[in-house]
Motif scaffolding. Structure first.
Motif, PDB file in Angstrom:
ATOM      1  N   VAL A  30      92.531  55.508   3.031  1.00  0.00           N
ATOM      2  CA  VAL A  30      92.606  54.478   4.076  1.00  0.00           C
ATOM      3  C   VAL A  30      91.203  54.093   4.496  1.00  0.00           C
ATOM      4  N   ASP A  31      90.971  52.807   4.659  1.00  0.00           N
ATOM      5  CA  ASP A  31      89.707  52.283   5.177  1.00  0.00           C
ATOM      6  C   ASP A  31      89.896  52.034   6.668  1.00  0.00           C
ATOM      7  N   TYR A  32      89.326  52.909   7.498  1.00  0.00           N
ATOM      8  CA  TYR A  32      89.467  52.755   8.942  1.00  0.00           C
ATOM      9  C   TYR A  32      88.480  51.706   9.422  1.00  0.00           C
ATOM     10  N   ARG A  33      89.003  50.681  10.070  1.00  0.00           N
ATOM     11  CA  ARG A  33      88.193  49.549  10.504  1.00  0.00           C
ATOM     12  C   ARG A  33      87.517  49.829  11.833  1.00  0.00           C
ATOM     13  N   HIS A  34      86.485  49.061  12.124  1.00  0.00           N
ATOM     14  CA  HIS A  34      85.718  49.247  13.347  1.00  0.00           C
ATOM     15  C   HIS A  34      86.539  48.923  14.594  1.00  0.00           C
ATOM     16  N   ASP A  35      87.590  48.134  14.431  1.00  0.00           N
ATOM     17  CA  ASP A  35      88.407  47.742  15.579  1.00  0.00           C
ATOM     18  C   ASP A  35      89.603  48.680  15.768  1.00  0.00           C
ATOM     19  N   ASP A  36      89.512  49.880  15.153  1.00  0.00           N
ATOM     20  CA  ASP A  36      90.571  50.891  15.219  1.00  0.00           C
ATOM     21  C   ASP A  36      91.768  50.543  14.345  1.00  0.00           C
ATOM     22  N   GLY A  37      91.677  49.468  13.584  1.00  0.00           N
ATOM     23  CA  GLY A  37      92.713  49.189  12.599  1.00  0.00           C
ATOM     24  C   GLY A  37      92.428  49.951  11.319  1.00  0.00           C
ATOM     25  N   PHE A  38      93.310  49.788  10.345  1.00  0.00           N
ATOM     26  CA  PHE A  38      93.066  50.438   9.066  1.00  0.00           C
ATOM     27  C   PHE A  38      93.832  49.692   7.988  1.00  0.00           C
ATOM     28  N   ALA A  39      93.417  49.928   6.754  1.00  0.00           N
ATOM     29  CA  ALA A  39      94.045  49.285   5.613  1.00  0.00           C
ATOM     30  C   ALA A  39      94.019  50.242   4.433  1.00  0.00           C
ATOM     31  N   PRO A  40      94.988  50.144   3.524  1.00  0.00           N
ATOM     32  CA  PRO A  40      94.950  51.001   2.334  1.00  0.00           C
ATOM     33  C   PRO A  40      93.658  50.786   1.563  1.00  0.00           C
ATOM     34  N   HIS A  41      93.122  51.845   1.021  1.00  0.00           N
ATOM     35  CA  HIS A  41      91.871  51.777   0.278  1.00  0.00           C
ATOM     36  C   HIS A  41      92.161  51.804  -1.219  1.00  0.00           C
ATOM     37  N   ALA A  42      91.142  51.481  -1.985  1.00  0.00           N
ATOM     38  CA  ALA A  42      91.300  51.413  -3.430  1.00  0.00           C
ATOM     39  C   ALA A  42      91.720  52.742  -4.051  1.00  0.00           C
ATOM     40  N   CYS A  43      91.390  53.842  -3.390  1.00  0.00           N
ATOM     41  CA  CYS A  43      91.793  55.147  -3.928  1.00  0.00           C
ATOM     42  C   CYS A  43      93.312  55.243  -4.051  1.00  0.00           C
ATOM     43  N   GLY A  44      94.011  54.643  -3.086  1.00  0.00           N
ATOM     44  CA  GLY A  44      95.458  54.643  -3.117  1.00  0.00           C
ATOM     45  C   GLY A  44      96.052  56.020  -2.872  1.00  0.00           C
ATOM     46  N   GLY A  45      97.361  56.059  -2.659  1.00  0.00           N
ATOM     47  CA  GLY A  45      98.047  57.327  -2.499  1.00  0.00           C
ATOM     48  C   GLY A  45      97.459  58.165  -1.385  1.00  0.00           C
ATOM     49  N   GLU A  46      97.369  59.474  -1.623  1.00  0.00           N
ATOM     50  CA  GLU A  46      96.825  60.388  -0.635  1.00  0.00           C
ATOM     51  C   GLU A  46      95.511  60.988  -1.112  1.00  0.00           C
ATOM     52  N   HIS A  47      94.906  60.401  -2.104  1.00  0.00           N
ATOM     53  CA  HIS A  47      93.727  60.995  -2.724  1.00  0.00           C
ATOM     54  C   HIS A  47      92.465  60.731  -1.901  1.00  0.00           C
ATOM     55  N   SER A  48      91.544  61.662  -1.996  1.00  0.00           N
ATOM     56  CA  SER A  48      90.191  61.444  -1.501  1.00  0.00           C
ATOM     57  C   SER A  48      89.250  61.576  -2.675  1.00  0.00           C
ATOM     58  N   CYS A  49      88.164  60.845  -2.614  1.00  0.00           N
ATOM     59  CA  CYS A  49      87.199  60.882  -3.717  1.00  0.00           C
ATOM     60  C   CYS A  49      85.799  60.857  -3.129  1.00  0.00           C
ATOM     61  N   ALA A  50      85.377  62.009  -2.604  1.00  0.00           N
ATOM     62  CA  ALA A  50      84.034  62.139  -2.057  1.00  0.00           C
ATOM     63  C   ALA A  50      83.051  62.249  -3.219  1.00  0.00           C
ATOM     64  N   GLU A  51      82.316  61.192  -3.454  1.00  0.00           N
ATOM     65  CA  GLU A  51      81.412  61.154  -4.595  1.00  0.00           C
ATOM     66  C   GLU A  51      80.011  61.615  -4.234  1.00  0.00           C
ATOM     67  N   ALA A  52      79.780  61.925  -2.981  1.00  0.00           N
ATOM     68  CA  ALA A  52      78.501  62.467  -2.526  1.00  0.00           C
ATOM     69  C   ALA A  52      78.777  63.484  -1.425  1.00  0.00           C
ATOM     70  N   LEU A  53      77.886  64.459  -1.292  1.00  0.00           N
ATOM     71  CA  LEU A  53      77.917  65.441  -0.210  1.00  0.00           C
ATOM     72  C   LEU A  53      79.117  66.367  -0.269  1.00  0.00           C
ATOM     73  N   GLY A  54      79.766  66.485  -1.430  1.00  0.00           N
ATOM     74  CA  GLY A  54      80.909  67.368  -1.568  1.00  0.00           C
ATOM     75  C   GLY A  54      80.511  68.835  -1.563  1.00  0.00           C
ATOM     76  N   ILE A  55      81.515  69.688  -1.439  1.00  0.00           N
ATOM     77  CA  ILE A  55      81.281  71.128  -1.331  1.00  0.00           C
ATOM     78  C   ILE A  55      80.662  71.699  -2.594  1.00  0.00           C
TER      79      ILE A  55
END
Length: 350
Positions: free
Chosen positions: A145-170
């Motif tokens: 989900v892309d959380y918007r600055h106005d407290d709204g949100f929209a589905p993100h390109a990742c889709g589903g329930e996935h996260s894809c941290a491409e930097a700063l991961g564990i």
């Protein structure tokens, strides 16, 4: 460069424009050797709770105990499985399982991708969601989900329930190894289980009383007694009791935060939940502020990993008996690319 402004008091860029290690850069060969030189008795202390503690999801409703399940093949669970079903004459009996695990449920490391902030890194007068060293939400740390600055949100390109941290991961902590010299501050020895919010003065008092010296690159551990209470509650945590006992750091104490910066510590772990007192006391002045000021200072500004819910009683008792505070610490997390945190089974060797 991904930022024009850096937060006041941060070290963004000091280790390079693309750095993802933060203060872990201070752990080099000499620091590992310093840790090794603390091994005199040849004794090891595991510093992890059982990973099904604290129990329930009362400390954080999002995080649930691990669920173990067998692996399956052709609809059959592989626990006590007679291998002869697949290979004639085989005498093997096989057990194989899998786990559904909240990565920050129990003894853990926070990755630098765990907490960012709304900050005007572009210098255009508009705050954006960024993490340590200016890495960006929805570009470098991506969720469903892309959380918007106005407290709204929209589905993100990742889709589903996935996260894809491409930097700063564990995985950055795992690659580093998280091995070097550890230093323990035993707050229980001075304050017991008193519900005390520890600021700079309290911490310095303990350091002076115990003759503790901390040097650049050390990994600092704080014993508050919280994890010991968790164990006593045997997977049935009582929030009222936990919330009225034990020490925690005062993330609003600017002198304490400055000391963390100036001390040169490479990582900070504690046996309590969140390391800092949460909810934090109100800020001194109104306006925008971080809800978790210690997380903000350490993860977002300094790139300094935080560990939570470590078990420190046995190590603390041994160190005090032998008038020591230093030891070799080995605490790599899972090498799981893109994760924002990880279970850890730290080991202190003395």
């Amino acid at each position: 460069m991904r930022w024009k402004n850096r937060p006041e008091g941060s070290n963004w860029g000091d280790f390079g424009p693309d750095d993802e290690f933060g203060r872990l850069n201070l752990i080099g060969a000499e620091q590992v050797l310093k840790g090794a030189r603390e091994i005199r008795a040849g004794m090891s202390f595991p510093l992890s709770l059982p990973l099904d503690f604290p129990g329930d999801n009362k400390l954080n409703v999002r995080r649930h105990p691990p669920r173990l399940r067998p692996t399956f093949r052709d609809g059959l669970p592989y626990v006590n499985f007679p291998f002869a079903r697949n290979e004639e004459g085989a005498t093997d009996v096989v057990s194989d399982d899998q786990v559904l695990l909240s990565l920050q449920y129990s003894t853990q490391w926070d990755a630098l991708a765990h907490v960012g902030a709304r900050f005007d890194a572009d210098g255009d007068g508009v705050a954006e969601s960024v993490y340590y060293n200016g890495f960006r939400a929805n570009e470098d740390v991506i969720g469903p989900v892309d959380y918007r600055h106005d407290d709204g949100f929209a589905p993100h390109a990742c889709g589903g329930e996935h996260s894809c941290a491409e930097a700063l991961g564990i995985e950055n902590l795992a690659v580093k190894g998280m091995q070097g010299r550890g230093v323990l501050i035993d707050l229980v020895a001075h304050y017991g289980r008193e519900h005390r919010t520890i600021g700079y003065d309290d911490l310095m008092s303990v350091l002076d009383a115990d003759g503790i010296e901390i040097e650049t690159g050390d990994m600092l551990l704080l014993r508050t007694g919280f994890a010991e209470m968790i164990l006593e509650m045997n997977r049935h945590p009582d929030e009222t009791v936990l919330n009225s006992h034990c020490s925690a750091l005062d993330g609003r104490d600017e002198r304490l935060l400055k000391w963390i910066t100036d001390s040169g510590i490479a990582a900070l772990a504690a046996d309590n939940y969140a390391v800092e007192r949460y909810p934090a006391r109100p800020p001194a002045s109104p306006g925008e502020h971080p809800a978790m000021p210690l997380h903000h200072h350490c993860l977002f500004k300094l790139g300094l990993p935080l560990g939570e819910l470590w078990y420190l009683r046995d190590l603390a008792d041994w160190l005090r008996k032998h008038q020591r505070s230093r030891f070799m610490l080995t605490a790599p997390p899972l090498r799981l690319p893109g994760a924002m945190g990880s279970p850890v089974t730290p080991v202190a060797t003395v």
